[in-house]
Enzyme design. Structure first.
Site, PDB file in Angstrom:
ATOM      1  N   SER A  80     -49.480  10.513  -9.427  1.00  0.00           N
ATOM      2  CA  SER A  80     -49.348  11.311  -8.334  1.00  0.00           C
ATOM      3  C   SER A  80     -48.015  11.878  -8.347  1.00  0.00           C
ATOM      4  O   SER A  80     -46.816  11.209  -8.844  1.00  0.00           O
ATOM      5  CB  SER A  80     -49.529  10.286  -7.210  1.00  0.00           C
ATOM      6  OG  SER A  80     -48.461   9.324  -7.084  1.00  0.00           O
ATOM      7  N   ASP A  81     -47.490  12.908  -7.604  1.00  0.00           N
ATOM      8  CA  ASP A  81     -46.386  13.304  -7.250  1.00  0.00           C
ATOM      9  C   ASP A  81     -45.507  12.304  -6.303  1.00  0.00           C
ATOM     10  O   ASP A  81     -46.435  11.249  -5.605  1.00  0.00           O
ATOM     11  CB  ASP A  81     -46.173  14.425  -6.593  1.00  0.00           C
ATOM     12  CG  ASP A  81     -44.963  15.138  -6.893  1.00  0.00           C
ATOM     13  OD1 ASP A  81     -43.996  14.584  -7.131  1.00  0.00           O
ATOM     14  OD2 ASP A  81     -44.620  16.420  -6.571  1.00  0.00           O
ATOM     15  N   TRP A  82     -44.393  12.145  -6.513  1.00  0.00           N
ATOM     16  CA  TRP A  82     -43.728  10.850  -5.842  1.00  0.00           C
ATOM     17  C   TRP A  82     -43.751  10.962  -4.321  1.00  0.00           C
ATOM     18  O   TRP A  82     -43.273  11.884  -3.600  1.00  0.00           O
ATOM     19  CB  TRP A  82     -41.909  11.034  -6.291  1.00  0.00           C
ATOM     20  CG  TRP A  82     -41.757  10.787  -7.531  1.00  0.00           C
ATOM     21  CD1 TRP A  82     -40.470   9.867  -7.892  1.00  0.00           C
ATOM     22  CD2 TRP A  82     -42.474  11.076  -8.774  1.00  0.00           C
ATOM     23  NE1 TRP A  82     -40.546   9.492  -9.051  1.00  0.00           N
ATOM     24  CE2 TRP A  82     -41.490  10.146  -9.730  1.00  0.00           C
ATOM     25  CE3 TRP A  82     -43.540  11.481  -9.129  1.00  0.00           C
ATOM     26  CZ2 TRP A  82     -41.842  10.112 -11.017  1.00  0.00           C
ATOM     27  CZ3 TRP A  82     -43.966  11.347 -10.537  1.00  0.00           C
ATOM     28  CH2 TRP A  82     -43.278  10.615 -11.539  1.00  0.00           C
ATOM     29  N   ALA A 140     -47.009  11.123  -3.089  1.00  0.00           N
ATOM     30  CA  ALA A 140     -48.109  11.890  -2.849  1.00  0.00           C
ATOM     31  C   ALA A 140     -49.599  10.923  -2.805  1.00  0.00           C
ATOM     32  O   ALA A 140     -50.611  11.687  -2.630  1.00  0.00           O
ATOM     33  CB  ALA A 140     -48.329  13.115  -3.802  1.00  0.00           C
TER      34      ALA A 140
END
Ligand code: NOJ
Length: 736
Positions: A301-303, A305
């Site tokens: 995941s993006d940070w 997300a």
């Protein structure tokens, strides 16, 4: 060096000396595959507690495939260990928010080693134009949008090598790069991190850079999957996009990253696509990425997300970054409760392990650490070469450029002297070892008098310009992750400054240090324009080489420059930034130049455009075969395009040959779309025959009724030239 690295190093030694496929490491614990016998966690590294007895390590047999090795290792892991691999151990969930204005110094994401099994740390570091996260003693390269302007996949490959090598030597084994999303909105704050507005083009660049990165050791991470096309409301925005547009515009760079680049990981984006957050979107993660693209690496995941445990795990997220909010204890509980099966957990862990094995992360030690000095002379030289290859000549009235060495020059604007602009902002930011200012670069190269003015006072700047033979205004934008630009004009007084200088000196050249397109209300009043982008640490040296003709510009625009703020594909609020949290992709396939062509709108500078100090002639276009039969809707494997290119001018140079295909059907296809290109370097008077292929996608559309790509019969026009608006050579291919 940490303990786990020592152990994997010893394991490697054992492997090399052993002739059989069974490996024993004496001081490590027994495999404990079921939950009942899971080791007790320690606070520091929960997966590393346990007893010490010999363990058999069949997954260390290097004659097995990465898939086989991953399968064997998963079998030996406890549930705790598996879950441990599925999240980071950072402190901050949401970077770039007030809550957590990171990045921290050091790896921006970490998953600690599992010593018992010889699984090394995962150290993740940002960096689209050099190692990020406040690393020092690294090289600042030009922004990716600049490198892409070379239209040269070989340059992007070298870019990847330099970046990958520095990441690796800094101890990072996962490089969070490249950003491959299509630039849909010209104001997008991360345009500088990406490659531009064409899906095919972005795919070619992505594959080339990924291969370069991974050849140096780290696993590359392509981001941000998917429809991440704005910053303003990125944490909540819902991209409402139809299936065909998703397939034909937004997915192709990711498809190329898998098929050609063999990328190890993807980062799922902050935004939602059609109502569902990217990191729990089963259609994006399972249907498209796994089933259709056959991606076999992992999705992190993006940070910040990740938004759920059960949905994210069941719908295809493999790893939460950078913390364990959803994939730590809540995931264990979800498994206990039967909401996520052990088989699903196994699948995620296998997805993480396959690229780790493929990159040899369990088979070798990684030298260097965060404090290593990873700069080299070769990297510095590449940074300069890349900046030269990236700079686009947009206007050159009366062949003012290249400059005479003895001309007196007024360097106007902060970006020309006191504040050279080498890079954009956000998580891709690099601590540059230096940035050569244009004033210094020009000063070293020119023989005439060089003066400068920061441009704060327009009258003073005009007077400085008037006193010189040539005035060069350096104008810049401040682009960063987290914000879109409020408009397309140069910020502050820069438009007025350029107009004032142009009024004072007819020989005014504008050098743009921007990350994306800008409007040029002064275009008719200046003699020359160069788009130099954010050009990295060698900014001033590279621009001096172009200005004085030591390097003949050969770069081309990877995105359209509009004439006005309203004549853009995403001019309505509903499209960008969206209304009530929904951003409507109502322009459909007409992204970038496709929209300008479909609506007969004149851009300021078209996609694919760029001048040279020499001239070229293209002729003798031939497409082979010109007629063929399609078997049950399948497009031809490859169609050859051949064209002769001659350097008809007075300097050696390089030209990019661009091939666009116009579809025969009237199913809403854009007028023509880029399907192939090649860069050719030619001496004065030289002719070369350039050959390249158009792949099957060039003759296919995505059929939403069948949910698959299909080739429609008919006659396809193949248009060849040197920009999307200059396509003098035509041929055609008929598919029956
Ligand atoms: C957020 C950004 O979107 C992403 O590209 C980056 O890699 C992470 N933060 C980590 O800094």
């Amino acid at each position: 060096m940490n303990i786990s690295m020592r152990w994997s190093g010893r394991a490697v030694a054992l492997i090399l000396s052993a002739a059989c496929a069974v490996f024993f490491v004496p001081a490590l614990t027994n495999a404990q595959p079921d939950r009942s016998s899971a080791p007790v966690k320690s606070a520091a590294n929960p997966a590393n507690a346990g007893t010490s007895a010999p363990i058999r390590r069949p997954w260390m047999d290097r004659s097995l495939s990465p898939e086989q090795r991953a399968g064997l290792l998963v079998k030996a892991m406890t549930l705790d260990e598996k879950i441990h691999m599925m999240h980071g151990v950072g402190a901050c969930a949401e970077v770039w928010t007030e809550k957590c204005p990171m990045p921290i110094k050091g790896y921006v994401g970490e998953a600690p080693a599992i010593d018992r099994l010889g699984i090394p740390h995962l150290n993740l570091a940002d960096g689209r134009a050099g190692v990020g996260n406040k690393a020092v003693n690294v090289t600042l390269l030009p922004a990716p949008i600049a490198a892409a302007s070379s239209w040269d996949p070989a340059l992007l490959n070298e870019f990847g090598h330099v970046l990958g090598k520095e990441e690796w030597d800094k101890g990072a084994n996962v490089a969070l790069s490249p950003t491959i999303d299509v630039v849909r909105v010209p104001e997008w704050g991360r345009t500088f991190e990406s490659y531009g507005e064409d899906p095919y083009f972005n795919g070619r660049m992505a594959a080339a850079e990924i291969k370069g990165i991974q050849a140096e050791g780290p696993i590359a991470d392509a981001n941000m999957y998917l429809t991440m096309n704005q910053e303003n409301s990125r944490f909540s925005s819902d991209s409402v996009v139809d299936e065909r547009t998703l397939q034909e515009i937004y997915l192709p760079p990711y498809a190329a990253a898998v098929a050609e680049g063999h990328v190890g990981t993807f980062m799922c984006a902050y935004v939602k696509t059609n109502g569902v957050y990217s990191c729990e979107n089963a259609h994006l993660l399972r249907d498209l990425l796994r089933k259709e693209l056959k991606f076999d690496g992992w999705v992190m995941s993006d940070w910040g997300a990740t938004h759920s445990t059960v949905d994210a795990a069941n719908h295809g997220l493999d790893q939460e970054m950078p913390i364990d909010e959803y994939f730590g204890a809540p995931l264990e509980k979800a498994v206990e409760d039967g909401k996520v099966t052990v088989a699903t957990i196994d699948e995620h862990v296998r997805n993480i392990l396959i690229p780790m094995f493929r990159q040899g992360l369990l088979d070798r030690q990684q030298p260097g650490n965060w404090d290593s000095n990873v700069r080299t002379d070769a990297h510095t030289a590449f940074s300069r070469k890349a900046a030269e290859e990236s700079t686009i000549l947009l206007k050159n009235q009366g062949a003012l450029l290249p400059l005479r060495a003895d001309a007196s020059i007024a360097v106007i604007g902060e970006a020309g002297s006191t504040k050279p602009k080498g890079e954009g902002g956000g998580s891709s930011e690099v601590v540059a070892p230096y940035i050569v200012s244009p004033f210094d670069g020009i000063g070293k190269r020119g023989k005439g008098k060089i003066t400068s003015d920061d441009g704060a006072d327009l009258y003073k700047a005009a007077a400085t310009a008037r006193a010189a033979d040539v005035a060069i205004v350096f104008a810049r934008t401040e682009e960063t992750e987290g914000y879109d630009r409020p408009g397309l004009n140069l910020p502050g007084n820069q438009d007025a400054l350029i107009s004032a200088v142009a009024a004072a000196n007819k020989k005014t050249i504008v050098v743009l240090d921007t990350g994306g397109p800008v409007l040029m209300p002064w275009i008719d009043r200046v003699a020359g324009v160069l788009e130099a982008w954010y050009s990295g640490q060698e900014d001033g040296n590279a621009i001096a080489a172009i200005l004085y003709g030591d390097f003949n510009p050969s770069a081309k625009l990877p995105l359209t420059f509009p004439r006005t703020a309203t004549e853009i594909p995403t001019a309505s609020k509903e499209q960008w930034p969206g209304v009530n949290g929904r951003s409507l992709y109502s322009e459909g396939l007409n992204v970038g130049y496709r929209w300008y062509d479909a609506t007969h709108t004149q851009p300021l500078f078209p996609f694919g455009f760029g001048l040279s100090y020499t001239t070229f002639r293209l002729n003798r276009l031939a497409v082979e075969p010109r007629e063929l039969k399609s078997k049950s809707g399948a497009a031809p494997e490859a169609v050859l395009v051949k064209v002769d290119v001659t350097n008809t001018g007075t300097r050696d140079g390089a030209e990019v040959v661009e091939a666009y295909v116009a579809d025969p059907s009237k199913n809403g296809e854009p007028p023509h779309q880029l399907r192939g290109f090649a860069k050719v370097r030619l001496k004065v008077g030289e002719t070369k025959s350039v050959t390249f292929t158009l792949d099957r996608r060039s003759f296919s559309i995505y059929d939403v009724s069948l949910h698959r790509w299909t080739c429609l019969p008919g006659t396809y026009d193949v248009l060849v030239g040197t920009s999307s608006r200059d396509l003098p050579l035509h041929d055609r291919i008929t598919i029956r």
